[in-house]
Write an enzyme that holds these catalytic residues in place. Sequence first.
Site, PDB file in Angstrom:
ATOM      1  N   GLY A  12      11.564  23.777  11.051  1.00  0.00           N
ATOM      2  CA  GLY A  12      12.583  23.512  10.041  1.00  0.00           C
ATOM      3  C   GLY A  12      13.820  22.862  10.640  1.00  0.00           C
ATOM      4  N   ASP A  13      14.705  22.377   9.754  1.00  0.00           N
ATOM      5  CA  ASP A  13      15.976  21.757  10.140  1.00  0.00           C
ATOM      6  C   ASP A  13      15.791  20.511  11.003  1.00  0.00           C
ATOM      7  OD1 ASP A  13      17.233  23.850   8.793  1.00  0.00           O
ATOM      8  OD2 ASP A  13      17.274  25.100  10.587  1.00  0.00           O
ATOM      9  N   GLU A  14      14.729  19.778  10.764  1.00  0.00           N
ATOM     10  CA  GLU A  14      14.435  18.591  11.560  1.00  0.00           C
ATOM     11  C   GLU A  14      15.273  17.387  11.122  1.00  0.00           C
ATOM     12  OE1 GLU A  14      12.175  20.259   9.772  1.00  0.00           O
ATOM     13  OE2 GLU A  14      10.598  21.037  11.086  1.00  0.00           O
ATOM     14  N   LYS A  16      15.088  16.575   7.552  1.00  0.00           N
ATOM     15  CA  LYS A  16      14.290  16.081   6.407  1.00  0.00           C
ATOM     16  C   LYS A  16      15.173  15.518   5.303  1.00  0.00           C
ATOM     17  CE  LYS A  16      12.618  20.252   6.013  1.00  0.00           C
ATOM     18  NZ  LYS A  16      13.084  20.899   7.260  1.00  0.00           N
ATOM     19  N   ASN A  38      15.973  29.227   0.723  1.00  0.00           N
ATOM     20  CA  ASN A  38      15.970  29.383   2.179  1.00  0.00           C
ATOM     21  C   ASN A  38      16.215  28.029   2.845  1.00  0.00           C
ATOM     22  OD1 ASN A  38      13.476  28.667   1.088  1.00  0.00           O
ATOM     23  ND2 ASN A  38      12.251  29.756   2.605  1.00  0.00           N
ATOM     24  N   GLY A  40      18.013  24.448   3.616  1.00  0.00           N
ATOM     25  CA  GLY A  40      19.348  23.865   3.625  1.00  0.00           C
ATOM     26  C   GLY A  40      19.200  22.455   4.147  1.00  0.00           C
ATOM     27  N   HIS A  41      19.276  21.483   3.262  1.00  0.00           N
ATOM     28  CA  HIS A  41      19.066  20.083   3.653  1.00  0.00           C
ATOM     29  C   HIS A  41      20.396  19.348   3.571  1.00  0.00           C
ATOM     30  CE1 HIS A  41      14.510  20.308   2.476  1.00  0.00           C
ATOM     31  NE2 HIS A  41      14.883  21.225   3.341  1.00  0.00           N
ATOM     32  N   ARG A 141       0.595  38.864  -8.747  1.00  0.00           N
ATOM     33  CA  ARG A 141       0.589  38.581 -10.199  1.00  0.00           C
ATOM     34  C   ARG A 141       1.569  39.456 -10.973  1.00  0.00           C
ATOM     35  NH1 ARG A 141      -5.556  39.205  -9.663  1.00  0.00           N
ATOM     36  NH2 ARG A 141      -4.608  40.569  -8.110  1.00  0.00           N
ATOM     37  N   GLN A 222      11.405  23.820   4.875  1.00  0.00           N
ATOM     38  CA  GLN A 222      10.976  24.510   6.104  1.00  0.00           C
ATOM     39  C   GLN A 222      10.195  23.530   7.007  1.00  0.00           C
ATOM     40  OE1 GLN A 222      10.400  26.472   2.890  1.00  0.00           O
ATOM     41  NE2 GLN A 222      12.538  26.782   3.351  1.00  0.00           N
ATOM     42  N   ARG A 301      23.830  31.050  11.058  1.00  0.00           N
ATOM     43  CA  ARG A 301      23.388  31.618  12.340  1.00  0.00           C
ATOM     44  C   ARG A 301      23.264  30.532  13.402  1.00  0.00           C
ATOM     45  NH1 ARG A 301      17.869  34.581  10.784  1.00  0.00           N
ATOM     46  NH2 ARG A 301      17.789  32.857   9.307  1.00  0.00           N
TER      47      ARG A 301
END
Length: 432
Positions: A12-14, A16, A38, A40-41, A141, A222, A301
């Site tokens: 993640g956090d690449e 994107k 979850n 954050g872009h 379900r 992610q 974080r």
Amino acid sequence: MPATVIVGAQWGDEGKGKIVDLLAQHSDIVCRYQGGPNAGHTIVADGETYKFRHMPSGILWGKECVLGAGCVVDPQVFIEELDDLEARGLSTERVRLSTNAHLIMPWHLALDQAGERRLGKLQIGTTRRGIGPAYGDKAARLGIRVQDLFDPKILRQKIEVALAEKNHWLERVYGAAPIDLEDVSARYEGYAQRLRPYIADTSLLVDRALREGRFVLFEGAQGTLLDLDHGTYPFVTSSSPIAGAAATGVGIGPNRIDAVLGVAKAYLTRVGEGPFPTEIDGPDQERVRELGGEYGTVTGRERRCGWLDLVGLRYAARLNGFTSLALTKLDVLSPFPEIPVCVRYRLPDGSETAEFPAHQGDFHHAAPVYEILPGWGEPLDGMDDVALLPEPARRYVEFVERELDVEVSLIGTGAAREHILSQRGLEAIARP
Ligand code: GDP
Ligand code: IMO
Ligand code: MG
């Protein structure tokens, strides 16, 4: 049927968001197919910074933006994003939310937080946004979907049934405060009024667009190593970010996807717990964190920082079928005179492998085998042509291409929109 999936190749956090934003200008629709708040872009455009949790990164160009059935939606977060965009003068009129997406409910947040606290040292390090519990209820379900919002009787009934069990867990197992039925019902009925204009059959919408030859981007949240099936379980998220999931998450056939663009940092970061073979030992970790601004978009974080791991990236190329790769944040490596790149893992039995270990015990104990590449020692900002890259920087990129047998079609040299290098041109990548 021109459809491209843009997918995180690491934890993640690449970057994107930035890549999707750049390609969105040459596309018609941008769809999220999984995940929730979850994510954050970040997009930096015209000196403004935008951080999107739910919103597909095509919104700044006024494109049709879709959240598919595979997403989980926290209505409060989503509405805050809509309001924030409108307040900044951007229209949200073309945003569409699937009727089948699942809702994150207050007990999901409470259970995520209580569950992590209870795990103590064994915690996953989630974003505590209720993702795991929401996907868990979906699989069991017991979930409540976006379409349930529009029938107040059914909504109240479902909340009542859920609370009978969830409050038991919260109070008796976790010693946490119970959740009030009247309060939640009223809040979610209020959300329904605000969300009504955005609701759509998004599978039908995307299918029609593809039939009409419009250009569609699928934006993963992610990253591959956080994939529920193929990632570093149990230190993963609760959905499937890999490219194949774009088809199921949106509701189209897998044969509609033409291209898969992986996004990887020129180094590596991870937020949360779990093994990380190339995590840097010593002061260079802090240096990379400072240079790269590696602090979580959602939680603030510190991100753990490491050198590029080609074993992990090779695995990501296999799982996603990359047709090309965007290598972001190359500029962050500029001050380092030598740059280690992990080409193999050494396993506990002394053997070496270039393939990602199938057994978690091997991965936990894998030691990186590095090749040391020369740095370039000069900043990359302002460079607007691949040909202008310093020779060692070009060799770094070529090394990645050779090891993975995947073309690097985009190179990130800064956070802003214009800091991107591409030999083929953005339009050719967005319109395969
Ligand atoms: P995402 O979740 O994959 O969209 O990535 P994040 O937004 O969480 O983290 C990527 C961070 O790197 C953001 O702050 C971006 O603005 C920034 N960024 C993206 N590409 C580049 C780049 O090529 N160079 C630098 N220095 N920063 C970049
Ligand atoms: P974007 O889309 C980085 C990580 C969390 C934790 C694990 C499980 O911005 O790349 P979850 O809350 O999903 O149950 O947490 O997954 N994680 C991310 N790490 N970028 C993200 O999103 C992430 N979304 C979840 O830190 O380790
Ligand atoms: Mg992020």
